[in-house]
Design an enzyme around this catalytic site. Structure first.
Site, PDB file in Angstrom:
ATOM      1  N   ASP A   8      -2.679  -4.269   2.775  1.00 57.61           N
ATOM      2  CA  ASP A   8      -3.361  -5.590   2.714  1.00 57.61           C
ATOM      3  C   ASP A   8      -3.100  -6.869   1.806  1.00 57.61           C
ATOM      4  OD1 ASP A   8      -4.824  -4.217   4.861  1.00 57.61           O
ATOM      5  OD2 ASP A   8      -6.646  -3.614   3.704  1.00 57.61           O
TER       6      ASP A   8
ATOM      7  N   SER B  56      -0.615   2.693  -0.042  1.00 54.99           N
ATOM      8  CA  SER B  56      -1.890   3.029   0.584  1.00 54.99           C
ATOM      9  C   SER B  56      -2.014   1.878   1.547  1.00 54.99           C
ATOM     10  CB  SER B  56      -3.054   3.112  -0.479  1.00 54.99           C
ATOM     11  OG  SER B  56      -3.130   1.708  -1.072  1.00 54.99           O
ATOM     12  N   LYS B  57      -3.198   1.805   2.276  1.00 55.95           N
ATOM     13  CA  LYS B  57      -3.655   0.844   3.344  1.00 55.95           C
ATOM     14  C   LYS B  57      -4.079  -0.447   2.349  1.00 55.95           C
ATOM     15  CE  LYS B  57      -7.089  -0.914   6.524  1.00 55.95           C
ATOM     16  NZ  LYS B  57      -7.618  -1.901   5.573  1.00 55.95           N
ATOM     17  N   ARG B  58      -4.788  -0.238   1.156  1.00 57.01           N
ATOM     18  CA  ARG B  58      -5.053  -1.363   0.154  1.00 57.01           C
ATOM     19  C   ARG B  58      -3.636  -2.118  -0.217  1.00 57.01           C
ATOM     20  NH1 ARG B  58      -7.274  -0.604  -4.780  1.00 57.01           N
ATOM     21  NH2 ARG B  58      -8.108   1.350  -4.189  1.00 57.01           N
TER      22      ARG B  58
END
Ligand code: GLU
Length: 516
Positions: free
Chosen positions: A270, A265-267
């Site tokens: 990051d 996921s994007k998380r």
């Protein structure tokens, strides 16, 4: 005659394209090219509420950056235009009506409250996943339960309704997936999905099947998250009488987090400091920025090379592929079933390999441009040599500039900890003597200085490191970097002389010793 291969990439413009989506587009592209087929871009924007401004443009720009090209589709045109579903709204209704007429779909008039009540009742009765299906439909307000006159009245009076698929009660629905083999799902597991919404818009399922049929799609290659919808799609093909031309399916494995636990996921991105999007994206609602591979300094070729191997393997050791080679080698049969782990180090490695493979002259174009921005003067020949020397250690173009400052400016100082590490009482003497030897060479190339240096340490019986490291420190002020002799050639004899002299004058071992 064999049918022409036609595949499509059908994103919903609900946000930026995740790298999983890019991989789906890539596999479709490679499959189309390999089979002399056509590749189509279709925008699936039937869910207007989730459509995000700028997402379509983002998708087309991102795929362009990746070198993935379409033959037909949105903003390109073609025989089956328009290729944006919101512009095809009028097409879908007739197929929903055809399904009603053939008894494979029905009108449902239930309000949101009624649906909610049904769900609650089923949960209270310990039904784990409440469904609107062959059993529950008989307890609801629809054209299966209401008398025909009542249905007619509701329709005539303009009461809101949806059209649902009438999924058979007891039946095994089968489909053959190119990657996963035969899949059998019992119809009791399939919902009576809404096909046409109360606002007249089709849902994804209806629009997707109708368009794949009308656009003569031969293979549906998409992410694993669509596998649960595939049996429903098989039923739709059959009920619409299109079973004979039903496309073949290939559901691609998920992209997993580096630890293998769950979808990337994007998380996760990051947290790793890694982008999960090809290009940078600014969320138009929150103004939040998401990193992109392009802006982080990745080459599209390296990004694609990394991505293609997340799920597909060529069956041999080779790892670096041009797009043309991928087209030659790609096959859906070599796509795995199990999720592919994202490895952030691997993508950096690919970038490094590509950077190293680029000619110095090409790297120098970029390097000279950045030097100009920094108002540093440099002739092309020198820039090319610096790029050649620095590229072995660089992951990104920007690395070429970091640590290469000493090619333009002599060291301002020699860090104490480095002096302590490599300088010694004889260093000054050795260096001065070495310089006298260097003065004898007319051409100052890598091999000239290297040969001279080796001869010098041999004659004087000096261990290599005892002279090489002080020489490096004198020339650059640091202890890492390309070969010292490459540095000598780039700096030139005069500058080498100046720097050695300067280092010998400034490094006073006794002061450093006393500060210990
Ligand atoms: N619109 C769907 C998506 O956003 C397409 C799924 C499919 O390829 O059938 O992924």
């Amino acid at each position: 005659m064999k049918k022409q291969v036609r595949v499509r990439f059908a994103p919903s413009p609900t946000g930026p394209l995740h790298i999983g989506g890019v991989r789906t587009a890539l596999y479709n592209y490679l499959f189309a090219k390999k089979n002399n087929g056509k590749f189509i871009l279709r925008i699936e924007d039937t869910d207007q509420e989730r459509t995000v401004a700028g997402a379509e443009e983002y998708i087309t720009n991102a795929l362009k950056w990746c070198g993935i090209e379409f033959d037909e589709g949105y903003k390109i045109g073609g025989e089956y235009a328009p290729y944006k579903q919101s512009e095809r709204k009028s097409i879908y209704r007739q197929y929903a009506m055809q399904l009603i007429d053939s008894g494979n779909a029905y009108y449902a008039f239930d309000s949101a409250e009624e649906l909610d009540e049904m769900r609650k009742k089923l949960i209270a009765a310990k039904v784990p996943t409440p469904q609107y299906n062959s059993v529950t439909r008989m307890t609801m307000r629809n054209s299966c339960t209401l008398p025909a006159e009542e249905v007619k009245r509701l329709l005539d009076e303009g009461h809101p309704y949806v059209i649902r698929l009438k999924v058979p009660r007891k039946e095994d629905v089968r489909l053959k997936d190119i990657i996963r083999g035969w899949i059998v799902v019992h119809s009791s597991q399939i919902d009576d999905k809404v096909l046409l919404k109360s606002d007249g818009m089709p849902t994804y399922h209806l629009a997707n099947i109708v368009d794949d049929h009308l656009m003569k799609i031969t293979h549906v290659i998409r992410g694993e998250e669509w596998l649960p919808s595939a049996p429903l799609h098989v039923l739709l093909y059959r009920f619409l009488g299109w079973e004979d031309t039903m496309p073949e399916f290939a559901h691609l494995p998920l992209l997993l987090r580096p630890d293998g636990n769950g979808k990337l996921s994007k998380r996760d991105g990051d947290q790793m400091g890694m982008p999960v999007f090809p290009l940078e994206w600014k969320n138009p609602e929150t103004n939040e920025m998401a990193m992109g591979y392009r802006e982080s300094g990745y080459f599209p070729e390296a990004f694609i090379n990394f991505l293609v191997l997340l799920g597909w393997n060529p069956g041999h050791e080779k790892e670096i592929f041009t797009m043309q080679e991928l087209i030659q080698e790609f096959s859906l049969e070599r796509v795995g079933k199990s999720g592919a782990r994202f490895d952030p180090n691997k993508v950096k490695w690919f970038n490094q390999q590509y950077l190293k493979s680029y000619p110095d002259s090409m790297l120098a174009d970029y390097f000279l441009l950045t030097l100009k921005e920094k108002k540093i003067e440099c002739i092309r020949e020198k820039a090319e040599k610096i790029c050649g020397a620095m590229k072995e250690r660089a992951f990104f173009l920007s690395d070429l500039l970091v640590d290469s400052g000493y090619f333009f400016f002599p060291p301002k100082e020699y860090p104490t900890e480095l002096i302590k590490k490599v300088w010694h009482t004889e260093a000054n003497g050795y260096l001065e003597k070495l310089m006298t030897t260097f003065e004898k060479i007319n051409t100052f190339t890598v091999s000239d200085t290297e040969n001279m240096f080796n001869e010098f340490i041999k004659i004087n019986n000096i261990p290599k490191g005892k002279l090489l490291s002080p020489l490096r420190l004198s020339l650059t002020g640091i202890l890492t970097g390309p070969s010292v002799f490459e540095i000598c050639e780039i700096l030139g004899k005069e500058e080498v002389r100046r720097r050695i002299k300067n280092a010998c004058n400034s490094i006073n071992l006794s002061t450093h010793k006393s500060s210990q």
